[in-house]
Scaffold this active site. Structure first.
Site, PDB file in Angstrom:
ATOM      1  N   LYS A 225      -4.854   6.525 -19.351  1.00 45.23           N
ATOM      2  CA  LYS A 225      -5.230   7.281 -20.826  1.00 45.23           C
ATOM      3  C   LYS A 225      -3.518   6.708 -21.782  1.00 45.23           C
ATOM      4  CE  LYS A 225      -9.052   8.012 -19.189  1.00 45.23           C
ATOM      5  NZ  LYS A 225      -8.960   8.487 -18.414  1.00 45.23           N
TER       6      LYS A 225
ATOM      7  N   ASP B  25      -3.095  19.129 -15.197  1.00 44.93           N
ATOM      8  CA  ASP B  25      -3.631  17.779 -15.072  1.00 44.93           C
ATOM      9  C   ASP B  25      -2.725  17.776 -16.680  1.00 44.93           C
ATOM     10  OD1 ASP B  25      -5.189  15.706 -16.171  1.00 44.93           O
ATOM     11  OD2 ASP B  25      -6.730  15.357 -15.369  1.00 44.93           O
TER      12      ASP B  25
ATOM     13  N   ARG C 237       0.726  -1.348  -0.115  1.00 42.40           N
ATOM     14  CA  ARG C 237       0.162  -0.189  -0.126  1.00 42.40           C
ATOM     15  C   ARG C 237       1.425   1.134   0.302  1.00 42.40           C
ATOM     16  NH1 ARG C 237      -2.418   2.084   4.508  1.00 42.40           N
ATOM     17  NH2 ARG C 237      -2.833  -0.249   5.751  1.00 42.40           N
TER      18      ARG C 237
ATOM     19  N   TYR D  46     -11.950  17.924 -16.498  1.00 39.90           N
ATOM     20  CA  TYR D  46     -12.788  16.624 -16.968  1.00 39.90           C
ATOM     21  C   TYR D  46     -13.798  16.369 -15.750  1.00 39.90           C
ATOM     22  CZ  TYR D  46     -13.403  11.749 -15.858  1.00 39.90           C
ATOM     23  OH  TYR D  46     -14.185   9.934 -15.812  1.00 39.90           O
TER      24      TYR D  46
HETATM   25  C1  LIG Z   1      -8.181  14.564 -18.211  1.00 41.07           C
HETATM   26  C2  LIG Z   1      -8.360  13.919 -17.257  1.00 41.07           C
HETATM   27  N1  LIG Z   1      -8.142  13.781 -16.111  1.00 41.07           N
HETATM   28  C3  LIG Z   1      -8.579  12.902 -14.628  1.00 41.07           C
HETATM   29  C4  LIG Z   1      -9.327  11.633 -15.320  1.00 41.07           C
HETATM   30  C5  LIG Z   1      -9.448  10.701 -14.139  1.00 41.07           C
HETATM   31  O1  LIG Z   1      -8.569   9.723 -14.795  1.00 41.07           O
HETATM   32  P1  LIG Z   1      -8.559   7.987 -14.119  1.00 41.07           P
HETATM   33  O2  LIG Z   1     -10.349   7.718 -14.842  1.00 41.07           O
HETATM   34  O3  LIG Z   1      -8.281   7.404 -14.279  1.00 41.07           O
HETATM   35  O4  LIG Z   1      -9.348   7.826 -12.447  1.00 41.07           O
HETATM   36  C6  LIG Z   1      -9.667  11.452 -16.353  1.00 41.07           C
HETATM   37  C7  LIG Z   1     -10.735  10.421 -17.011  1.00 41.07           C
HETATM   38  O5  LIG Z   1     -11.032  10.698 -18.192  1.00 41.07           O
HETATM   39  C8  LIG Z   1      -9.574  13.008 -17.302  1.00 41.07           C
HETATM   40  O6  LIG Z   1      -9.887  12.381 -18.481  1.00 41.07           O
END
Ligand SMILES: Cc1ncc(COP(=O)(O)O)c(C=O)c1O
Length: 392
Positions: free
Chosen positions: A202, A177, A55, A108
Site C-alpha cells: 500500500k 497493523d 529465501r 482487513y
Molecule cells: C490493513 C491491511 N492489512 C493487510 C493486508 C494484506 O496485505 P497484502 O494484500 O499485501 O497481502 C491488507 C490488504 O488490503 C490490508 O488492507
C-alpha cells in the site's frame, strides 16, 4: 537522530561496497558463494554473518528491512512476499495450539479469513473484542492482542497506548497493523506496541506496482519470524520488489502529507453533500475516534469511507466515477474506490459485516495524489446520479 524525511531518504542504504553505486542495487540472485568449505560450515553454524540464500536474507531486501525499521523506530524488520504472508508467518510462528489471539476489529477481510479459516484449524482460538472491554475478552490462554487502526474499511480508531498498556501488564504480545497510518502518521512501537505489521503493497510502495509485507520490532522477538517464518514457510520478498519499495519509501513522508490533505478536503466535501448519508474519516470532528486519532496520528491519512444508504446508490456512484478507478488495494498515487460489501468482504458472515458497519451502501475511497479539486469534481458528478439518501 535524523528526522523522518531524512530517514526515508537515507536509512538502510549506503553506497554499494563493490562499485560505489549510490542507489542500492537489485541483488537478483537466489544463492551466494561461500568462498570456501570452512566458511560454508561457519555460515551454517551461525558463527559468521553472511548471505547464503535469498529465501532467508538478501542485500536488497535487507536494505528495505533496515529502512522500514528506522522509520518505525524498531530494532529490526523481516520482509515478506505480501502483507498476508507477513501476518500468517507472525501468527503461525509465535502462537501454538491451545493459545488464543484476541483482536480489535474490524480487520482487513483477508486477515479475518486467515484467523477464522486457517488459524483456528491449527487449534488456536480467535476472539473478537471489538465491542467489549479487553479485560472481559482475554483469558489465561491469550498470547496475542491484534489491532488494526485506522481499521479497514470503516476507519475505526483504536487506542494503541491503551492496548499496549493492557497487554504489557499481562505479558501478552501486542501487534498493530500500521498499513493505513504508516510510520509517517503513527509509530505504534513508541506507544508501547510490541510488533508492527504492514501490507507494504500500500503506502510504503505507493505506486501500485508491488505486493509485499513486513513485521517490525525488537530483534529477539523477530528471530522466529526469520528462522521459521521465512526459512520454513518461505513467503519471501523478491529483490526486485525490495528495490521498488526502497525507491517508493524515499517519498513516503511527502506522499502521506499530500494524501492526508486531499482526503481531508474530500471528506469535508462529502460531508456537506445531500446524497451522502455518512462519512467516515478520523479527521472529521464528529468521527467517534477523532480524539484518539488526534493523539496518536500526526495527520489523519488518505482513506475515506462513505455510506450512500443502499447498494443501488453505491453502484450508481461507483459506475459514475471517472478519475477514481474501481479496484481493490489502497495507498497508490492513483485514486481508487471499492465496494467492500460485494468484493473484499463478500465472504464475511452477514452478521459480522453488519456489526462492523460493512453495509451495502458503504464505499471506500483511497484518495490519491491527483489535484484534490479534480477529485472533488469527479465525486460531485458521480454523486449527481445517486438517489438522495434518507437522513439518519
Ligand atoms: C490493513 C491491511 N492489512 C493487510 C493486508 C494484506 O496485505 P497484502 O494484500 O499485501 O497481502 C491488507 C490488504 O488490503 C490490508 O488492507
Amino acid at each position: 537522530m535524523a528526522r523522518l524525511r531524512t530517514l526515508a531518504v537515507h536509512a538502510g542504504q549506503h553506497p554499494d561496497e563493490a562499485t560505489g553505486a549510490l542507489t542500492t542495487p537489485i541483488y537478483q540472485t537466489s544463492t551466494f558463494a561461500y568462498g570456501g568449505f570452512d566458511r560454508g560450515r561457519r555460515l551454517f553454524a551461525g558463527e559468521e554473518e553472511g548471505y547464503v540464500y535469498t529465501r532467508v536474507q538478501n542485500p536488497t531486501t535487507r536494505a528495505f528491512e533496515a529502512k522500514l525499521a528506522a522509520l518505525e523506530g524498531g530494532e529490526a524488520a523481516v520482509a515478506f512476499a505480501s502483507g498476508m504472508a507477513a501476518i500468517a508467518a507472525l501468527v503461525l510462528t509465535l502462537l501454538r495450539p491451545g493459545d488464543e489471539i484476541v483482536y480489535l476489529g474490524p480487520l482487513y477481510g483477508g486477515t479475518e479469513g486467515l484467523f477464522y479459516d486457517l488459524v483456528r484449524a491449527y487449534g488456536i482460538a480467535v476472539t473478537d473484542a471489538t465491542d467489549r472491554p479487553l479485560a472481559e475478552a482475554v483469558g489465561p490462554a491469550t498470547r496475542m492482542i491484534y489491532v488494526e487502526t485506522p481499521a479497514n474499511p470503516t476507519l475505526r480508531i483504536h487506542d494503541l497506548r491503551e492496548v499496549a498498556r493492557f497487554a504489557r501488564a499481562r505479558g501478552i504480545v501486542s501487534v498493530a497493523d500500521n498499513t493505513f497510518a504508516t510510520p509517517v502518521l503513527t509509530r505504534p512501537l513508541a506507544l508501547g506496541i510490541d510488533l508492527v505489521v504492514h501490507s507494504a503493497t500500500k503506502y510504503l510502495s505507493g505506486h501500485g506496482d508491488v505486493v509485499a509485507g513486513a513485521v517490525v520490532g525488537p530483534r529477539e522477538r523477530l528471530e522466529p519470524l526469520r528462522a521459521e517464518g521465512l526459512r520454513h514457510l518461505g513467503g519471501v520478498l523478491s529483490p526486485f520488489d525490495a528495490f521498488l519499495l526502497l525507491r517508493g519509501m524515499k517519498t513516503l513522508p511527502l506522499r502521506m502529507a499530500a494524501h492526508a490533505e486531499g482526503a481531508m478536503r474530500v471528506a469535508r466535501f462529502l460531508k456537506e453533500h445531500p446524497a451522502v448519508r455518512r462519512v467516515f474519516y478520523p479527521g472529521l470532528e464528529d468521527h467517534p475516534g477523532h480524539a484518539i486519532a488526534a493523539r496518536q496520528m500526526d495527520a489523519f491519512g488518505g482513506m475515506v469511507a462513505l455510506d450512500l444508504g443502499s447498494e443501488a446508490a453505491a453502484r450508481a456512484f461507483l459506475d459514475g466515477l471517472t478519475l477514481f478507478a474501481q479496484a481493490v488495494s489502497l495507498g497508490d498515487v492513483d485514486s481508487l474506490a471499492t465496494h467492500p460489501y460485494s468484493t473484499t468482504h463478500q465472504l464475511v458472515d452477514e452478521a459480522v459485516r453488519r456489526r462492523q458497519g460493512v453495509t451495502p451502501g458503504l464505499v471506500r475511497l483511497s484518495v490519491g495524489l491527483e489535484d484534490p479539486e479534480d477529485l472533488i469534481e469527479d465525486l460531485a458528478q458521480a454523486l449527481a446520479n445517486v438517489p438522495r439518501a434518507v437522513a439518519g
